[in-house]
Design an enzyme around this catalytic site. Structure first.
Site, PDB file in Angstrom:
ATOM      1  N   SER A 169       0.838  -1.198   0.000  1.00 49.14           N
ATOM      2  CA  SER A 169       0.000   0.000   0.000  1.00 49.14           C
ATOM      3  C   SER A 169       0.871   1.245   0.000  1.00 49.14           C
ATOM      4  O   SER A 169       2.020   1.212   0.454  1.00 49.14           O
ATOM      5  CB  SER A 169      -0.877  -0.008   1.264  1.00 49.14           C
TER       6      SER A 169
ATOM      7  N   TYR B  10      -1.670   0.245  10.184  1.00 48.33           N
ATOM      8  CA  TYR B  10      -1.724  -0.504   8.923  1.00 48.33           C
ATOM      9  C   TYR B  10      -0.476  -0.239   8.087  1.00 48.33           C
ATOM     10  O   TYR B  10       0.150  -1.161   7.557  1.00 48.33           O
ATOM     11  CB  TYR B  10      -2.980  -0.093   8.154  1.00 48.33           C
TER      12      TYR B  10
END
Length: 218
Positions: A131, A144
């Site tokens: 990501s 995250y």
């Protein structure tokens, strides 16, 4: 010779889209996800082997490796967003962070270790889905993002240690998935990229087999 791929998180989102894309190209598939009913539907649709379970469970990882004794592609797509609404690091629950690390970092490494003999035999490839939160300082995304940064470095070192494999850590960009909706809301997520478009780019990546490295599909 039929190519075989093992895809985690394959019951929805990018995992499902990639499974459909590879099946279209004639790949044999071993699929896993936690949702038994959803996964069974996908397996029936794509004539795939499906093993429902949690990738953080060592016994499940072993079952997956045994289901794919000949393996050309491992896709570590299964991932957890963590605590929602996304909290700042100052208040991130540490026990929840440990669970997030287990799902997003330890589990992919465990599956890589379990499938390496099969991947080496076929000079296969590993795709680790990461990501932009791994590199960007986005408020609320620290938990995250930290796990994805760890996964990127793990991938980087794996590529150096396994030169006969192709290892790509892929930033797919924002996609219209349930995970993004959980993070930013359904309305905002609806404007993001269709996972099927990203899956087509991933299939092209695997087919062209560039050098190992970070790939951004944004």
């Amino acid at each position: 010779m039929t190519n075989t791929a093992l895809i985690t998180g394959a019951s929805r989102g990018l995992g499902l889209a990639l499974a459909r894309s590879l099946a279209e190209a004639g790949w044999s598939l071993v699929l896993t996800a936690r949702g038994t009913a959803e996964l069974r539907q996908v397996a029936t649709e794509l004539d795939a082997v499906a093993l429902a379970g949690d990738v953080t469970d060592p016994a499940h990882v072993e079952r997956l490796s045994l289901a794919a004794p000949e393996l050309d592609l491992l896709v570590n797509n299964a991932s957890d967003l963590g605590v929602t609404p996304l909290p700042p690091l100052a208040g991130y629950p540490l026990e929840a962070f440990k669970v997030l690390l287990d799902t997003n970092v330890t589990a992919p490494l465990a599956l890589i270790q379990a499938t390496l003999p099969a991947l080496r035999d076929r000079r296969g490839a590993v795709v680790n889905i990461t990501s932009d939160a791994a590199t960007g300082a986005y408020a609320g995304w620290g938990g995250y993002g930290a796990t994805k940064a760890a996964l990127e470095q793990l991938s980087n070192v794996l590529a150096a240690e396994e030169p006969d494999l192709a290892v790509w850590w892929v930033d797919p960009g924002e996609m219209n998935t349930r995970m993004l909706a959980d993070a930013v809301g359904v309305e905002e997520a609806a404007g993001a990229t269709d996972p099927a478009k990203v899956a087509a780019s991933l299939r092209d990546l695997v087919a062209s087999r560039p050098a190992s490295g970070r790939v951004s599909l944004q």
